[in-house]
Design an enzyme around this catalytic site. Structure first.
Site, short mmCIF file in Angstrom:
data_model
loop_
_atom_site.label_atom_id
_atom_site.label_comp_id
_atom_site.label_asym_id
_atom_site.label_seq_id
_atom_site.Cartn_x
_atom_site.Cartn_y
_atom_site.Cartn_z
N HIS A 1 39.81 38.77 43.38
CA HIS A 1 39.88 39.05 41.56
C HIS A 1 38.46 39.63 41.02
CE1 HIS A 1 44.00 38.62 41.67
NE2 HIS A 1 43.84 39.51 41.22
N HIS B 1 40.66 29.25 40.90
CA HIS B 1 39.78 29.09 41.04
C HIS B 1 38.60 27.87 40.14
CE1 HIS B 1 39.87 32.13 43.76
NE2 HIS B 1 41.10 32.97 42.69
#
Ligand SMILES: CC(C)=CCC/C(C)=C/CC/C(C)=C/COP(=O)(O)O
Length: 300
Positions: A219, A261
């Site tokens: 992303h 993440h």
């Protein structure tokens, strides 16, 4: 009652570790498992060697002898075995390096420790019960806005509707950029294989098999790539330009807040996405260097 001697990892040295360890365990110098097992296993090995604890089990004693650097290399004696050769035992070079880790090694380990600590602190939307759990649906909406599928489908749709050569050229390059991004991210994820943070709930929509890995954030790469692409190829008013930059930044931050993440995954993702745009710009596809593509769109 005296407490048993312990090695650097706090394990008792009285018992024969060799007889209980697997071939990949630190005692065997296998360095199995993650998280810097290499250097600590060497240290443990030295500690075991220097402990004078007798080993009752003959198999264990044989194993210890055959695993020792003395046995392996036959190049230096055990301290104290022969007083006439009482000079300090020389460690093999790789062991000395492990006991004195380089500055780079220490810096990298410190960075990783800070990364894990900060990522855990920022993972405030990792679950419904997290401190910012109520914002999680909004973060997931942001997640969809940076997902590969809507961007690919949207670009293909616009390509099919575009009736100007200039529009087709820009959209063809955006499609190329998105595919290049998917390929590079999948490649790096597959090579690095860094697991997602433990506090992540794997409830993302439509993922590829490599998406179980977290480095780099797909992303974040897409956010940096697409926003740089838009800023360079669309004529937008200043407020819209600010909005594009904000979207990219918040999307990156949301990856850590959702617990998907670590901070370094996102930071490297931004860097990679930014670099990918430079690659796309360098290889810019046009009706002159890729006429077949444009003929293809023309036939649609
Ligand atoms: C043409 C093709 C192979 C499309 C696949 C599109 C797809 C499923 C992309 C995955 C997007 C995704 C969930 C990435 C993971 O992003 P992270 O930020 O969690 O690394």
């Amino acid at each position: 009652m005296s407490s048993p001697r312990r090695n650097i990892e706090g394990r008792p040295l009285g018992a024969c570790a060799a007889s209980t360890s697997s071939p990949g365990s630190p005692v065997h110098g296998g360095g199995g498992g993650g998280g810097g097992g290499g250097s600590s296993s060497r240290f443990e090995f030295q500690s075991l060697l220097n402990s004078r604890t007798p080993c009752a089990d003959p198999t264990c004693a044989r194993l210890r002898a055959s695993e020792s650097p003395v046995h392996r290399r036959g190049s230096f004696p055990l301290a104290g075995t022969n007083p006439s050769q009482a000079s300090p035992p020389l460690l093999p070079e790789e062991d000395r390096l492990d006991l004195n880790p380089s500055f780079l090694g220490i810096a990298l380990r410190s960075l990783l420790a800070i990364d894990l600590w900060l990522s855990k602190k920022l993972g405030v939307c990792a679950g419904e019960s997290s401190s910012w759990g109520s914002v999680r649906p909004l973060m997931k909406l942001l997640e969809i806005s940076g997902h590969g599928i809507p961007w690919l489908l949207g670009t293909l749709y616009c390509l099919s509707r575009s009736d100007s050569w200039a529009g087709r050229e820009v959209l063809t390059n955006l499609l190329f950029a998105l595919l290049l991004d998917l390929l590079l991210v999948a490649l790096i994820k597959g090579l690095v294989r860094r697991r997602r943070p433990t506090h992540n709930q794997m409830d993302m929509f439509f993922t590829l098999s490599v998406d179980k890995y977290s480095f780099p954030s797909g992303h974040a790469t897409r956010a940096a790539l697409v926003s740089r692409f838009i800023l360079n190829h669309l004529v937008l008013a200043i407020p819209l330009r600010v909005l594009v930059v904000l979207w990219a930044f918040i999307l990156g931050l949301s990856r850590v807040m959702l617990g998907r993440h670590n901070v370094t995954d996102v930071a490297f993702g931004f860097f990679l996405g930014y670099t990918q745009y430079s690659i796309v710009n360098y290889c810019w596809l046009s009706p002159y260097n890729a006429p077949f593509l444009f003929v293809l769109w023309n036939q649609q």
